[in-house]
Scaffold this active site. Structure first.
Site, PDB file in Angstrom:
ATOM      1  N   HIS A 238      -2.237 -18.954 -13.467  1.00  0.00           N
ATOM      2  CA  HIS A 238      -1.643 -20.145 -14.101  1.00  0.00           C
ATOM      3  C   HIS A 238      -2.036 -20.165 -15.581  1.00  0.00           C
ATOM      4  CE1 HIS A 238      -1.208 -24.431 -15.096  1.00  0.00           C
ATOM      5  NE2 HIS A 238      -0.399 -24.513 -14.051  1.00  0.00           N
ATOM      6  N   CYS A 276       4.485 -21.687 -15.383  1.00  0.00           N
ATOM      7  CA  CYS A 276       4.404 -23.149 -15.510  1.00  0.00           C
ATOM      8  C   CYS A 276       5.040 -23.554 -16.839  1.00  0.00           C
ATOM      9  CB  CYS A 276       2.954 -23.604 -15.419  1.00  0.00           C
ATOM     10  SG  CYS A 276       2.783 -25.380 -15.674  1.00  0.00           S
ATOM     11  N   HIS A 303       6.304 -23.613 -11.583  1.00  0.00           N
ATOM     12  CA  HIS A 303       6.091 -25.055 -11.804  1.00  0.00           C
ATOM     13  C   HIS A 303       7.110 -25.485 -12.840  1.00  0.00           C
ATOM     14  CE1 HIS A 303       1.407 -25.093 -11.039  1.00  0.00           C
ATOM     15  NE2 HIS A 303       2.091 -24.759  -9.965  1.00  0.00           N
ATOM     16  N   ASP A 350       6.481 -30.027 -11.182  1.00  0.00           N
ATOM     17  CA  ASP A 350       5.100 -30.179 -11.610  1.00  0.00           C
ATOM     18  C   ASP A 350       4.946 -31.566 -12.219  1.00  0.00           C
ATOM     19  OD1 ASP A 350       2.509 -29.455 -11.995  1.00  0.00           O
ATOM     20  OD2 ASP A 350       2.878 -28.471 -13.909  1.00  0.00           O
ATOM     21  N   HIS A 351       4.103 -32.342 -11.647  1.00  0.00           N
ATOM     22  CA  HIS A 351       3.832 -33.719 -12.097  1.00  0.00           C
ATOM     23  C   HIS A 351       5.096 -34.585 -11.987  1.00  0.00           C
ATOM     24  CE1 HIS A 351       0.579 -31.809 -14.892  1.00  0.00           C
ATOM     25  NE2 HIS A 351       0.454 -31.462 -13.627  1.00  0.00           N
ATOM     26  N   TYR A 367       0.654 -36.873  -9.874  1.00  0.00           N
ATOM     27  CA  TYR A 367       1.097 -36.473  -8.542  1.00  0.00           C
ATOM     28  C   TYR A 367       1.573 -37.681  -7.720  1.00  0.00           C
ATOM     29  CZ  TYR A 367      -0.324 -31.811  -9.725  1.00  0.00           C
ATOM     30  OH  TYR A 367      -0.400 -30.580 -10.326  1.00  0.00           O
TER      31      TYR A 367
END
Ligand code: DNO
Length: 390
Positions: A238, A276, A303, A350-351, A367
């Site tokens: 990542h 990501c 992501h 992601d998020h 999250y």
């Protein structure tokens, strides 16, 4: 009708039985794959096969499949190549083998010293009334200079002045919150720190410049990738979040050049990448489509998230399809990549923002249930629309 055969495996990060989002709710969001880790196992210890299987059973009973590990943490001793690093690397290999025996072959990790992802504000109000995560440069400088008491010669006079003005307007509670936001560990972070311990950790890296950390990462990969390869597994590195140095700590996974070096040094097929978009996108000179194009065959997990960049290096997490880079362009490239490789890549939103009921409930920063559901739904729609274009 889908014009393309291979499409994203829709994934969702779940923190375990204490996650405020239940497995039933994950299913309602439309995800089939779970991204998960045994967060209760101390960093550096083996993930025993029976513990993996027990968790896998729980997830399967909820009607989902645990297909990606995020993260199998790398102990600080391994990053520094000191202390018990050899033992920890052996433990890491055993965990890779145990995961493979349970049928889990995609393993995400990072190599960020001391801190995982870092934000200064966990409830930044958007014009819509929803809340987002934000990294504010002057808040970071204020924390560094006045709460941590650290110097950084790269801070300009203007930045110092801005940080000063910002800091003197903060109440004691706001100062405490800023410290907590940076040090208390965001969801999934492998460690949390008190100010005093954090200073000790920073000191440990004083003699580890970026070049040394990079060599330590290569040495780690040289040991673990043959094991992963033998198990038919992939390790997905990542990127640093944000992709620049903080607190004088070295960062070596921030750009195309960083990844290229690692893939050249350790060509093993198991040496892979977690693409990501939000982390890499927090740097204006990272051109996301170019990174995708360069490392297409190394990407095993995606992501998707957008950041809105500001001129001073601050950023906030935008709606999934907005922000400073084109999500449509990225998804299009990823669709092409999946057809070319004839695989379906696991992708998680992601998020997500805190919105609607999220604002009333306890949520893990980034999250939330509804914010992520919205992100996933938008990304799913975008993929559907682009795939049906032909
Ligand atoms: C933040 C996450 C990171 C990520 C790790 C991977 O939301 O993307 O915490 O899981 O850095 O090891």
């Amino acid at each position: 009708m889908w014009a393309y055969m291979y499409r994203f495996k829709q994934a969702w990060r779940w923190y375990g039985p204490d996650d405020p989002v239940s497995l039933g709710e994950v299913k309602q969001a439309g995800a089939s794959e779970l991204v998960h880790a045994l967060h209760y196992i101390p960093n550096g210890s083996i993930w025993p096969l029976d513990e993996i299987k027990a968790r896998q059973k729980l997830i399967a009973e909820g009607g989902l499949r645990w297909s990606v590990v995020e993260s199998l943490p790398v102990h600080e001793d391994v990053k520094l190549r000191q202390g018990r690093f050899k033992e920890y690397i052996e433990h890491y290999k055993t965990s890779i083998r145990n995961l493979a025996e349970a049928g889990i072959h995609t393993i995400t990790y990072n190599f960020m010293p001391v801190l995982d992802w870092t934000r200064t504000d966990l409830a930044f109000s958007l014009p819509s009334g929803a809340k987002a995560l934000r990294f504010d440069k002057k808040a970071y400088h204020a924390f560094l200079l006045f709460l941590l008491g650290m110097e950084d010669r790269s801070i300009t006079e203007q930045e110092r002045l801005d940080a000063c003005k910002y800091f003197y307007r903060l109440s004691p509670e706001e100062k405490e919150r800023l410290t907590q936001n940076i040090l208390a560990g965001l969801p999934g972070s492998e460690e949390k720190w008190e100010l005093a311990d954090f200073r000790v950790q920073l000191k440990a890296y004083e003699n580890t410049p970026a070049e040394k950390l990079r060599q330590n990462l290569v040495a780690f990969l040289e040991e673990v990738t043959p094991v992963a390869e033998a198990c038919g597994s992939v390790l997905c590195l990542h990127p640093d979040d944000p992709p620049f140095s903080l607190f004088g700590l070295p960062r070596v996974v921030s750009s195309l050049t960083d990844y290229r070096y690692l893939f050249e040094e350790v060509p093993s097929k198991a040496n892979g990448m977690c693409f990501c978009s939000g982390s890499l996108g927090a740097r204006a000179d990272n051109h996301l489509p170019e990174i995708l194009e360069a490392f297409g065959s190394r990407i095993h997990f995606v992501h998707l998230r957008s950041v809105h960049l500001e001129t001073d290096g601050s950023f906030y997490e935008a709606n999934h399809l907005e922000g400073s880079s084109s999500m449509a362009q990225l998804v299009k490239a990823l669709i092409g990549l999946m057809q070319k490789r004839q695989i379906a890549l696991p992708m998680r939103p992601d998020h997500g923002h805190q919105m609607l009921d999220d604002l009333q409930k306890k949520t893990n920063p980034g999250y939330s249930a509804i914010g992520r559901l919205k992100g996933l739904a938008e990304l799913r729609g975008l993929e559907y629309g682009l795939s049906s274009e032909v």
